[in-house]
Design an enzyme around this catalytic site. Structure first.
Site, mmCIF file in Angstrom:
data_model
loop_
_atom_site.group_PDB
_atom_site.id
_atom_site.type_symbol
_atom_site.label_atom_id
_atom_site.label_comp_id
_atom_site.label_asym_id
_atom_site.label_seq_id
_atom_site.Cartn_x
_atom_site.Cartn_y
_atom_site.Cartn_z
ATOM 1 N N HIS A 104 19.448 -15.635 -13.302
ATOM 2 C CA HIS A 104 17.660 -14.648 -12.998
ATOM 3 C C HIS A 104 18.470 -13.488 -12.256
ATOM 4 O O HIS A 104 18.441 -13.359 -11.251
ATOM 5 C CB HIS A 104 16.651 -15.565 -11.999
ATOM 6 C CG HIS A 104 15.841 -15.122 -11.646
ATOM 7 N ND1 HIS A 104 14.761 -16.104 -12.053
ATOM 8 C CD2 HIS A 104 15.232 -13.896 -11.485
ATOM 9 C CE1 HIS A 104 13.509 -15.282 -12.062
ATOM 10 N NE2 HIS A 104 13.897 -13.880 -11.354
ATOM 11 N N HIS A 115 17.230 -9.274 -11.941
ATOM 12 C CA HIS A 115 15.868 -8.109 -12.128
ATOM 13 C C HIS A 115 16.569 -6.664 -12.093
ATOM 14 O O HIS A 115 17.633 -6.287 -11.450
ATOM 15 C CB HIS A 115 14.970 -7.500 -10.969
ATOM 16 C CG HIS A 115 14.206 -9.210 -11.145
ATOM 17 N ND1 HIS A 115 12.724 -9.070 -11.852
ATOM 18 C CD2 HIS A 115 14.269 -9.734 -10.474
ATOM 19 C CE1 HIS A 115 12.012 -10.230 -11.542
ATOM 20 N NE2 HIS A 115 12.970 -10.795 -10.562
ATOM 21 N N LYS A 117 9.443 -15.985 -19.971
ATOM 22 C CA LYS A 117 8.890 -15.884 -18.656
ATOM 23 C C LYS A 117 7.693 -16.211 -18.558
ATOM 24 O O LYS A 117 6.886 -14.861 -18.240
ATOM 25 C CB LYS A 117 9.491 -14.862 -18.100
ATOM 26 C CG LYS A 117 9.473 -14.588 -16.774
ATOM 27 C CD LYS A 117 9.814 -15.797 -16.094
ATOM 28 C CE LYS A 117 10.065 -15.433 -13.805
ATOM 29 N NZ LYS A 117 10.816 -14.364 -13.674
ATOM 30 N N HIS A 121 7.952 -18.631 -13.327
ATOM 31 C CA HIS A 121 7.912 -18.540 -11.593
ATOM 32 C C HIS A 121 7.044 -19.204 -10.922
ATOM 33 O O HIS A 121 5.711 -19.512 -11.365
ATOM 34 C CB HIS A 121 7.270 -16.965 -10.931
ATOM 35 C CG HIS A 121 7.278 -16.691 -10.403
ATOM 36 N ND1 HIS A 121 8.110 -15.273 -9.593
ATOM 37 C CD2 HIS A 121 6.335 -17.254 -8.794
ATOM 38 C CE1 HIS A 121 7.529 -15.712 -8.059
ATOM 39 N NE2 HIS A 121 6.154 -16.685 -7.983
ATOM 40 N N HIS A 180 14.161 -19.774 -8.690
ATOM 41 C CA HIS A 180 14.192 -19.875 -8.114
ATOM 42 C C HIS A 180 13.531 -21.074 -6.285
ATOM 43 O O HIS A 180 12.682 -20.565 -6.013
ATOM 44 C CB HIS A 180 13.521 -18.229 -7.375
ATOM 45 C CG HIS A 180 12.673 -18.184 -7.903
ATOM 46 N ND1 HIS A 180 11.413 -18.477 -7.998
ATOM 47 C CD2 HIS A 180 12.400 -16.322 -8.444
ATOM 48 C CE1 HIS A 180 10.336 -17.893 -8.684
ATOM 49 N NE2 HIS A 180 11.004 -16.579 -8.916
ATOM 50 N N ASP A 236 17.970 -13.704 -8.961
ATOM 51 C CA ASP A 236 16.845 -12.843 -8.204
ATOM 52 C C ASP A 236 16.971 -11.766 -7.928
ATOM 53 O O ASP A 236 16.229 -11.156 -7.262
ATOM 54 C CB ASP A 236 16.003 -14.007 -8.194
ATOM 55 C CG ASP A 236 14.978 -13.614 -7.516
ATOM 56 O OD1 ASP A 236 14.205 -12.798 -8.850
ATOM 57 O OD2 ASP A 236 13.464 -13.443 -6.477
HETATM 58 C C1 NCD Z 1 10.990 -9.557 -8.143
HETATM 59 C C2 NCD Z 1 10.937 -8.532 -8.246
HETATM 60 O O1 NCD Z 1 10.741 -7.436 -7.176
HETATM 61 O O2 NCD Z 1 11.020 -7.976 -9.768
HETATM 62 N N1 NCD Z 1 10.566 -10.087 -6.548
HETATM 63 C C3 NCD Z 1 11.032 -11.188 -5.778
HETATM 64 O O3 NCD Z 1 10.088 -10.897 -5.262
HETATM 65 N N2 NCD Z 1 11.022 -11.911 -6.536
HETATM 66 C C4 NCD Z 1 9.874 -10.435 -8.995
HETATM 67 C C5 NCD Z 1 10.367 -12.293 -8.800
HETATM 68 O O4 NCD Z 1 10.978 -12.603 -9.774
HETATM 69 O O5 NCD Z 1 9.194 -12.327 -8.429
HETATM 70 ZN ZN ZN Z 2 12.889 -12.749 -10.005
#
Ligand code: NCD
Ligand code: ZN
Length: 317
Positions: free
Chosen positions: A13, A15, A99, A136, A174, A247
């Site tokens: 996971h 970003h 997702k 999520h 998460h 995450d």
């Molecule tokens: C994530 C993001 O910034 O893209 N933020 C977070 O608080 N985890 C988005 C997400 O996965 O919730």
């Molecule tokens: Zn995330």
């Protein structure tokens, strides 16, 4: 223990964003992880194989020379997603999951789904092509207490999805509560969960005690200590339903350190080290390799990595 060698881990996971942020953060992940499930919440979201393919190429182009890293792409489910999109994703060879963001749950989730039942036909299609659904799991109505959002999502939405689609592979992303751990543990082998380093290491005091600490603000929000303990127990249990997903979510400093700071913890720079710290605290370093390197690929039905990674314990700030 000073040194620990494990099979090279993957991040299930992540970003990465795009543009300059991508170029800044990708070396951190590629130094540690062989593969990562790349989240699709760009602006605009990644909703088609064509977009996933160009984003994948952008990631590959941003990698440092000699990096050995494979991005595993995901598509963003929206009310406009079609059965054809799902078939195309399954045939693409580059998409590994869809997702589901409840609309408004988190960063760039405006395009998310507001009526989950309305997209049940899409879950059916995912189940038919054996493509994982990544969730999520938080309710988003503003009246609900933010600390209850995950538990209520399980009660109101997840239980029914799992019941209606018993052979749909679901990653409850998460997990942050004892409720989520209990639910996933009790479910069939089709249901698994990622756990982040921040939720293993911190409870909500780290966010709010002694001052507001925006770099610990993420969604789902940090919970009470008894929830953290349940997460640590699950992660270090050797149960293959629980595996690594950082995450890691980069944001610009001025947007985090702001009167209305945005949600997301950046952890890729220490993506495996933070887990090692949590596992060492739990006296369970022998369980790290399964959690970080075996259970994720097993769930996604991909080969485990063949190469190794050695961690060396040093002081670092
Ligand atoms: C994530 C993001 O910034 O893209 N933020 C977070 O608080 N985890 C988005 C997400 O996965 O919730
Ligand atoms: Zn995330």
């Amino acid at each position: 223990m000073k040194r620990l060698t494990i099979t090279r881990p993957d991040d299930w996971h992540l970003h990465l964003r795009n543009g300059d942020i991508l170029k800044t953060v990708i070396p951190h992940t590629a130094q540690r992880f062989a593969r990562a499930i790349v989240m699709p919440n760009l602006k605009p979201p990644v909703t088609s194989v064509a977009r996933a393919s160009s984003y994948r190429q952008e990631i590959l182009n941003a990698l440092p020379e000699n990096a050995d890293f494979t991005p595993l792409m995901t598509l963003y489910l929206t009310a406009a997603t079609t059965q054809e999109d799902i078939k195309a994703a399954a045939a693409s060879g580059i998409v590994y999951g869809f997702k589901l963001y409840p609309a408004g749950a988190t960063t760039n989730s405006d395009a998310g789904v507001s009526q989950v039942k309305a997209i049940y036909p899409l879950f059916e299609a995912l189940q038919n092509v054996d493509m994982p659904l990544l969730i999520h799991g938080e309710v988003t109505d503003s009246k609900t207490d933010i600390f209850d959002r995950e538990r209520l999502f399980i009660e109101r939405t997840l239980i029914d999805i799992v019941r209606q689609f018993p052979e749909l592979r679901i990653v409850f992303e998460h997990a942050t509560t004892r409720d989520a751990i209990d639910f996933v543990t009790a479910s069939s082998s089709f249901v698994a969960s990622t756990i982040t380093p921040q939720h293993l290491l911190y409870n909500r005091n780290a966010l709010l005690a002694g001052g507001i600490r925006p770099h610990h603000y993420c969604l789902p929000i940090l919970k009470r200590e008894d929830h953290r303990l349940a997460l640590v127990k699950a992660a270090t249990s050797g149960n293959p339903k629980f595996f690594l997903g950082t995450d890691s979510a980069p944001h610009q400093t001025h947007l985090k350190e702001n009167a209305c700071g945005c949600a997301g913890c950046y952890s890729a720079h220490a993506g495996i080290e933070l887990y090692a710290e949590a596992f060492e605290q739990a006296e369970a370093l022998d369980k790290l390799e399964g959690f970080a390197s075996f259970f994720g690929p097993d769930f996604y039905r991909l080969p485990r990595n063949a190469d190794k990674l050695t961690l060396v314990k040093t002081e670092w700030r």
